[in-house]
Design a protein around this motif. Structure first.
Motif, short mmCIF file in Angstrom:
data_model
loop_
_atom_site.label_atom_id
_atom_site.label_comp_id
_atom_site.label_asym_id
_atom_site.label_seq_id
_atom_site.Cartn_x
_atom_site.Cartn_y
_atom_site.Cartn_z
N GLY A 279 0.81 -1.22 0.00
CA GLY A 279 0.00 0.00 0.00
C GLY A 279 0.83 1.26 0.00
N ILE A 280 2.09 1.14 -0.34
CA ILE A 280 2.99 2.29 -0.38
C ILE A 280 2.94 2.88 -1.79
CG2 ILE A 280 5.39 3.04 -0.15
CD1 ILE A 280 5.70 0.74 1.93
N ASN A 281 2.75 4.18 -1.88
CA ASN A 281 2.64 4.81 -3.20
C ASN A 281 4.02 5.06 -3.82
OD1 ASN A 281 3.64 7.41 -2.37
ND2 ASN A 281 1.64 7.82 -1.48
N THR A 282 4.01 5.38 -5.10
CA THR A 282 5.28 5.52 -5.82
C THR A 282 6.10 6.70 -5.33
OG1 THR A 282 4.11 6.68 -7.60
CG2 THR A 282 4.53 4.33 -7.92
N ASP A 283 5.46 7.75 -4.84
CA ASP A 283 6.24 8.87 -4.29
C ASP A 283 7.03 8.42 -3.07
OD1 ASP A 283 5.40 10.72 -6.20
OD2 ASP A 283 3.66 11.31 -5.02
N ASP A 284 6.40 7.63 -2.21
CA ASP A 284 7.11 7.12 -1.03
C ASP A 284 8.14 6.06 -1.42
OD1 ASP A 284 5.86 8.78 0.80
OD2 ASP A 284 4.23 7.38 1.17
N ILE A 285 7.81 5.25 -2.41
CA ILE A 285 8.78 4.26 -2.88
C ILE A 285 10.03 4.98 -3.37
CG2 ILE A 285 9.25 2.53 -4.67
CD1 ILE A 285 6.25 1.74 -4.46
N ALA A 286 9.85 6.07 -4.09
CA ALA A 286 11.00 6.83 -4.59
C ALA A 286 11.89 7.32 -3.46
CB ALA A 286 10.52 8.01 -5.44
N LYS A 287 11.28 7.61 -2.31
CA LYS A 287 12.06 8.10 -1.17
C LYS A 287 12.93 7.02 -0.55
CE LYS A 287 8.49 11.40 0.12
NZ LYS A 287 7.42 11.67 1.09
N ILE A 288 12.49 5.77 -0.63
CA ILE A 288 13.22 4.71 0.09
C ILE A 288 13.89 3.68 -0.81
CG2 ILE A 288 11.75 4.90 2.11
CD1 ILE A 288 10.36 2.30 1.19
N ILE A 289 13.64 3.70 -2.10
CA ILE A 289 14.12 2.63 -2.96
C ILE A 289 15.65 2.58 -3.07
CG2 ILE A 289 14.04 3.81 -5.18
CD1 ILE A 289 12.44 0.88 -5.75
N GLU A 290 16.30 3.69 -2.89
CA GLU A 290 17.76 3.70 -2.94
C GLU A 290 18.39 3.44 -1.58
OE1 GLU A 290 19.51 3.69 -5.66
OE2 GLU A 290 17.73 3.97 -6.91
N CYS A 291 17.57 3.21 -0.60
CA CYS A 291 18.05 2.97 0.76
C CYS A 291 18.93 1.72 0.79
CB CYS A 291 16.84 2.79 1.68
SG CYS A 291 17.24 2.57 3.40
N PRO A 292 20.14 1.81 1.37
CA PRO A 292 20.99 0.62 1.46
C PRO A 292 20.33 -0.45 2.33
CG PRO A 292 22.03 2.50 2.55
CD PRO A 292 20.75 2.98 1.97
N ILE A 293 20.62 -1.69 2.02
CA ILE A 293 20.06 -2.83 2.73
C ILE A 293 21.17 -3.53 3.52
CG2 ILE A 293 18.90 -5.07 2.45
CD1 ILE A 293 17.10 -2.79 1.64
N SER A 294 20.85 -3.87 4.77
CA SER A 294 21.77 -4.67 5.57
C SER A 294 21.73 -6.10 5.06
CB SER A 294 21.35 -4.63 7.05
OG SER A 294 22.02 -5.64 7.78
N ILE A 295 22.84 -6.60 4.60
CA ILE A 295 22.88 -7.95 4.05
C ILE A 295 22.61 -8.98 5.14
CG2 ILE A 295 24.39 -9.67 2.99
CD1 ILE A 295 25.69 -7.33 1.46
N GLN A 296 23.14 -8.77 6.34
CA GLN A 296 22.95 -9.72 7.42
C GLN A 296 21.49 -9.79 7.86
OE1 GLN A 296 25.23 -7.17 7.73
NE2 GLN A 296 27.13 -8.28 7.39
N LYS A 297 20.80 -8.66 7.88
CA LYS A 297 19.44 -8.62 8.41
C LYS A 297 18.39 -8.40 7.33
CE LYS A 297 21.03 -7.09 12.87
NZ LYS A 297 21.00 -6.09 13.89
N ASP A 298 18.82 -8.23 6.08
CA ASP A 298 17.93 -8.03 4.94
C ASP A 298 16.86 -6.97 5.24
OD1 ASP A 298 17.03 -8.42 2.34
OD2 ASP A 298 15.55 -9.88 2.98
N ARG A 299 17.31 -5.80 5.67
CA ARG A 299 16.38 -4.72 5.96
C ARG A 299 17.01 -3.38 5.60
NH1 ARG A 299 16.68 -3.58 12.42
NH2 ARG A 299 18.91 -3.50 12.48
N PRO A 300 16.16 -2.39 5.33
CA PRO A 300 16.68 -1.06 4.99
C PRO A 300 17.46 -0.44 6.16
CG PRO A 300 14.36 -1.24 4.43
CD PRO A 300 14.71 -2.45 5.23
N LEU A 301 18.45 0.36 5.82
CA LEU A 301 19.29 1.00 6.83
C LEU A 301 19.04 2.50 6.94
CD1 LEU A 301 22.66 -0.79 6.02
CD2 LEU A 301 21.14 -1.23 7.94
#
Length: 119
Positions: free
Chosen positions: A56-78
């Motif tokens: 349910g996240i819109n494309t404007d919000d996706i644009a804000k977080i899509i480049e967010c680095p991901i923790s490889i160990q925890k597979d989550r945004p940083l």
């Protein structure tokens, strides 16, 4: 790969892929003939976009977080933007659940009322 191939491989319409480009959440390079050319990473990017849209996240919000680095160990945004967005979305979902539970209770009550009556 051309946009039609990307569409076929992801199940996302050509129109949606073009829209994602206007939102700068996916990129292509232009070939000499003007056609869009996508690399194999575009498939994963489209899948990520589809995942966020399913939440349910819109494309404007996706644009804000899509480049967010991901923790490889925890597979989550940083980044904090993703964290704040997830919290906001969870609050919205919890409100919707409360409304649905109220509707469910009222429907059960109405059904019981009908079941108590003889027709």
């Amino acid at each position: 790969m051309l946009i039609k191939e990307l569409s076929r491989r992801t199940g996302v319409s050509v129109r949606s892929i073009r829209y994602y480009e206007t939102k700068n959440i996916i990129n292509s390079r232009r070939m000499e003939n003007g056609y869009r050319d996508y690399d194999d990473d575009a498939i994963e990017r489209i899948n990520t976009i589809q995942f966020y849209l399913s939440l349910g996240i819109n494309t404007d919000d996706i644009a804000k977080i899509i480049e967010c680095p991901i923790s490889i160990q925890k597979d989550r945004p940083l980044c904090k933007a993703a964290y704040e967005l997830y919290k906001t979305k969870l609050n919205e979902v919890n409100k919707q659940l409360a409304i649905l539970q109220t509707v469910q209770l009222r429907l059960r009550e109405r059904i019981r009322e009908f079941e108590r009556q003889d027709y």
